[in-house]
Structures are given as C-alpha cells and as structure tokens.
Write a protein that holds these residues in place. Structure first.
Motif, PDB file in Angstrom:
ATOM      1  N   UNK A   1       0.874  -1.178   0.000  1.00 53.25           N
ATOM      2  CA  UNK A   1       0.000   0.000   0.000  1.00 53.25           C
ATOM      3  C   UNK A   1       0.909   1.226   0.000  1.00 53.25           C
ATOM      4  N   UNK A   2       0.966   1.940  -1.117  1.00 49.15           N
ATOM      5  CA  UNK A   2       1.942   3.001  -1.300  1.00 49.15           C
ATOM      6  C   UNK A   2       1.343   4.380  -1.046  1.00 49.15           C
TER       7      UNK A   2
ATOM      8  N   UNK B   1       2.726   6.859  -8.164  1.00 49.16           N
ATOM      9  CA  UNK B   1       3.483   5.833  -8.883  1.00 49.16           C
ATOM     10  C   UNK B   1       4.687   5.426  -8.038  1.00 49.16           C
ATOM     11  N   UNK B   2       4.968   4.136  -7.989  1.00 51.91           N
ATOM     12  CA  UNK B   2       6.154   3.623  -7.309  1.00 51.91           C
ATOM     13  C   UNK B   2       7.084   2.999  -8.343  1.00 51.91           C
ATOM     14  N   UNK B   3       8.372   3.342  -8.246  1.00 44.61           N
ATOM     15  CA  UNK B   3       9.386   2.802  -9.149  1.00 44.61           C
ATOM     16  C   UNK B   3      10.410   1.987  -8.370  1.00 44.61           C
ATOM     17  N   UNK B   4      11.005   1.013  -9.051  1.00 44.31           N
ATOM     18  CA  UNK B   4      12.067   0.205  -8.448  1.00 44.31           C
ATOM     19  C   UNK B   4      12.741  -0.597  -9.555  1.00 44.31           C
ATOM     20  N   UNK B   5      13.842  -1.245  -9.226  1.00 46.42           N
ATOM     21  CA  UNK B   5      14.396  -2.269 -10.103  1.00 46.42           C
ATOM     22  C   UNK B   5      13.511  -3.512  -9.992  1.00 46.42           C
ATOM     23  N   UNK B   6      13.311  -4.191 -11.107  1.00 45.11           N
ATOM     24  CA  UNK B   6      12.539  -5.436 -11.050  1.00 45.11           C
ATOM     25  C   UNK B   6      13.529  -6.592 -10.903  1.00 45.11           C
TER      26      UNK B   6
ATOM     27  N   UNK C   1      -0.555   3.480  -8.382  1.00 48.35           N
ATOM     28  CA  UNK C   1      -1.260   3.509  -7.099  1.00 48.35           C
ATOM     29  C   UNK C   1      -2.461   4.435  -7.050  1.00 48.35           C
ATOM     30  N   UNK C   2      -2.762   5.126  -8.142  1.00 45.33           N
ATOM     31  CA  UNK C   2      -3.893   6.057  -8.162  1.00 45.33           C
ATOM     32  C   UNK C   2      -4.340   6.271  -9.600  1.00 45.33           C
ATOM     33  N   UNK C   3      -5.504   6.872  -9.763  1.00 46.85           N
ATOM     34  CA  UNK C   3      -5.992   7.196 -11.102  1.00 46.85           C
ATOM     35  C   UNK C   3      -5.052   8.182 -11.793  1.00 46.85           C
ATOM     36  N   UNK C   4      -4.500   9.099 -11.014  1.00 47.60           N
ATOM     37  CA  UNK C   4      -3.567  10.082 -11.562  1.00 47.60           C
ATOM     38  C   UNK C   4      -2.305   9.387 -12.071  1.00 47.60           C
TER      39      UNK C   4
END
Length: 403
Positions: free
Chosen positions: A277-278, A282-287, A309-312
């Motif tokens: 739950x962020x 938007x959350x970014x990371x290495x995959x 994480x949101x409509x925006x």
C-alpha cells in the motif's frame, strides 16, 4: 508538539525520518534540524518561541500515514529509447515521466549532487538539467526548503512531479494539507538511506589515497567494463586532469555498507512504508529477478518495476505506452522480487558498535573493520560467472551476493 528526539537514543531516533516537514510547517520558525554523530538530521524545538499549534505533529509522516489502496498488479517496463534506458539506473521510466511534465511547462523535483557532491533535492524545468536527477543515489537527500518551493509552484498552477523516498512523499503531502490535481508524486521501493556525512567520510578518504578531488560519483553504471547493474564509477580531478575509476559494489566500502544495510538511518529499520500500500501515485524500483519470468530480457540493461497507485498515476503511465515495452504481473510477484514491499530492512546486530567506531576511528580503519567485504575474492569469482550459473550458485550457497 512533536516528541523531542534524544540524539543519544537509537529508539528515539527511530521515530524520525528526517523529511523536514515539521521544520517547514512551523509558523514561527521554532524548529531547526540538528545533525547527530552519524550525520543524520533531527528536529530541535525552541520551546521559548513554540506556540503549541501542533502543526508539526499533523505533518509528521511517522504520526500521520495515509496510503493508497494496494495496486493489483506490477509492470516490468523499460524505455524503447536505448539512450534513455542506458541513462537510467533501471528501465528509464522516471525520465519518461519527467520529460512529459517538462513538455507541459511543468517542474520536476528530485535528488541531485551539487558541486561539492552533497545530495540535495532540486527543481528542474528543462531537459538539459534533467540528467542531474537521473539514476539512483544511495544517500539521504537534503530537502531543506523543498516543500515550500513545491507549494509555491502548485499555487501558481504549474504541473509538478515530486520524486523521493516514501517518507519524503508522505511528509510533502502532509505539509501541503490538501490534494492538488496537478501534482504527481513518485516514490521508490527503498531499503534505507545512509547519511551524507558517511559518504563525505568515504569521499575524503578516497581523495587522500588518490591525491585528487572527487568531482562526480555514480552508483549505477551500464557499460562493457562493469558487467553488472551494481557497478559504480567516480571521476577524480588532479591538477586539471580527469581520471575515471570503476568497480563493483563489493570493492567500495560505502557502497558495500549500503548494500549490506549496515549504515542506514535508524528509522529505516522500522520503516512504516515497506508495504504494497503506497503513499504515492506511482512507485518505481528495479525489477530484481525479472529474468526468471522474462528470459528474453537483458536485466543488466535495466528493467523498472512500476506500481500504479492512483488514477492520476494511471493517467501518467498511459501517456507513456508508445514509449515503453511493458509486461504485467500480479502484485505477489513484485513482493517476491523486492522484500521491502513487505517488511523493513533487518537491523544488523552490530550496528551500535559499528557507529561508535565510525565516530572514534579514522575512516579507513573503520571501513576495514566493518564495511569492507571479507569475501572479496569470492565476490570477484562469483560475478565473473554468467548470470545463469550465478543463479544456481546463489540458490546453493544462499547469501553470497546480489544478482
């Protein structure tokens, strides 16, 4: 009023992430940030001018935490533009998002090194300066004055993209006090931050050894000489002549200390934001580990993990669809590939002794005792292997290194 922090107490310091939201919101300037012996900043309240308005408590991300609903899926993404992808730590999604904001006459806030290699949050409104914000920097950034500047731009109806750790994003949103349609927040999956003071100790020791001044440092390098995504490089200036040095995380004491979670801020070991739950759009990371699911992808070229994480956030990502290759996975895959989506980094047993020695020893002696790898040859042999063989070795001898 926020709880007073005892700078000699690990437990007390664990309740503050150093985001500066309390300092920024105080209407009478009663709060200032003081540095502890480890180099992390904490709020100090001048009781003589404090008016007990409690605004500092209201904006504290450790007291007031509001997150979005858990994303149902994660995306593995990378830019189709090879230059943008190569310029990033992972897949280049940050730069694509930032370019879209700038193209709409907006402003992007992120962490960049200044000329003294101090990491600070700064704002960028052009593509020439955007490069300063690209790539990961594994140091806590200084957000002094940043939140007020974000608010100033928002009140001018400018589009703003703010990128930071989850606690910095939370602190900003609490400081603003209300949502803004033209604010896009982006956080990253964070396992913790070392201090600028620790980095400067490393930098000064390296400068003494080289007899030169360090003028740049990159934690992530993508080229033929450093054949792993956790390679680093730095440039030294000696009498006007520049020389670049490259290596892997295990042969650099600061980088190794970070990777092994030995030198992080106290609050990082009990972080409230290590959850699917962020707090951001938007959350970014290495995959990490994506090659187990997409065998045709070269992970060393960089692959971003993206959580919307949101409509925006969804709207912002949809604008990039023609510029990225993207693959969708369940959120369970994202959690499996990045443990800080489910729990904070574990506190090392020897951290207290380690930090005591940092304060009392010359850096090189401290580094050799605590944050230099004792398995240098094993690491070198391990990373000389093809990635497919490394994975077999890692499964058999768990904990040798990072893939």
């Amino acid at each position: 009023m926020i709880e007073l922090i005892d700078l000699s107490s690990f437990e007390s310091k664990s309740k503050c992430c150093g985001c500066r939201a309390c300092e920024s919101i105080c209407p009478v300037g009663a709060i200032s940030m003081h540095e502890d012996m480890e180099g992390f900043v904490y709020p100090h309240v001048n009781m003589q001018i404090c008016i007990d308005c409690d605004l500092c408590e209201k904006v504290c991300p450790f007291i007031n935490l509001e997150t979005n609903q858990q994303s149902k899926y994660a995306e593995a993404c990378y830019s189709k533009d090879a230059v943008i992808r190569n310029n990033a730590s992972s897949g280049g999604v940050f730069e694509l998002l930032a370019r879209d904001i700038i193209a709409d006459n907006g402003v992007v806030f992120g962490a960049a090194f200044d000329k003294q290699l101090t990491l600070k949050h700064m704002d960028v409104d052009n593509l020439l300066d955007l490069n300063k914000l690209c790539k990961s920097k594994y140091i806590q950034s200084d957000t002094n004055g940043t939140f007020a500047k974000v608010k100033e731009f928002l009140l001018e109806d400018k589009k703003v993209m703010f990128v930071g750790t989850p606690c910095q994003v939370s602190g900003l949103k609490n400081y603003l006090g209300k949502p803004f349609d033209h604010l896009l927040t982006v956080d990253f999956i964070c396992h913790g931050v070392p201090s600028d003071k620790m980095f400067k100790s490393y930098k000064e020791a390296e400068e003494k050894i080289r007899g030169a001044k360090m003028v740049s440092f990159s934690f992530r390098v993508k080229d033929g000489k450093v054949k792993h995504i956790n390679g680093y490089s730095y440039t030294m200036n000696k009498d006007g002549k520049l020389k670049e040095y490259k290596g892997m995380f295990f042969d650099n004491p600061f980088y190794f200390g970070f990777k092994k979670s030995l030198i992080l801020r106290s609050s990082c070991y009990s972080c409230l934001y290590c959850t699917p739950e962020r707090v951001s759009d938007i959350t970014l990371a290495d995959f990490w580990g994506i090659e187990d699911y997409l065998s045709h992808i070269d992970f060393n070229k960089g692959v971003s993990m993206v959580l919307v994480n949101s409509n925006k956030g969804q709207f912002a990502m949809n604008k990039l669809r023609e510029s990225i290759d993207s693959y969708q996975f369940g959120i369970d895959v994202a959690i499996k590939c990045n443990h800080c989506l489910s729990s904070p980094t574990e506190l090392p047993k020897n951290r207290e002794k380690l930090m005591q020695d940092y304060q009392n020893m010359p850096f090189n002696e401290f580094a050799k005792r605590h944050i230099m790898s004792k398995k240098m040859m094993i690491y070198k042999l391990y990373y000389a292997l093809p990635i497919t063989i490394r994975k077999i070795v890692m499964k058999k001898f768990k904990g040798i290194g990072y893939v």
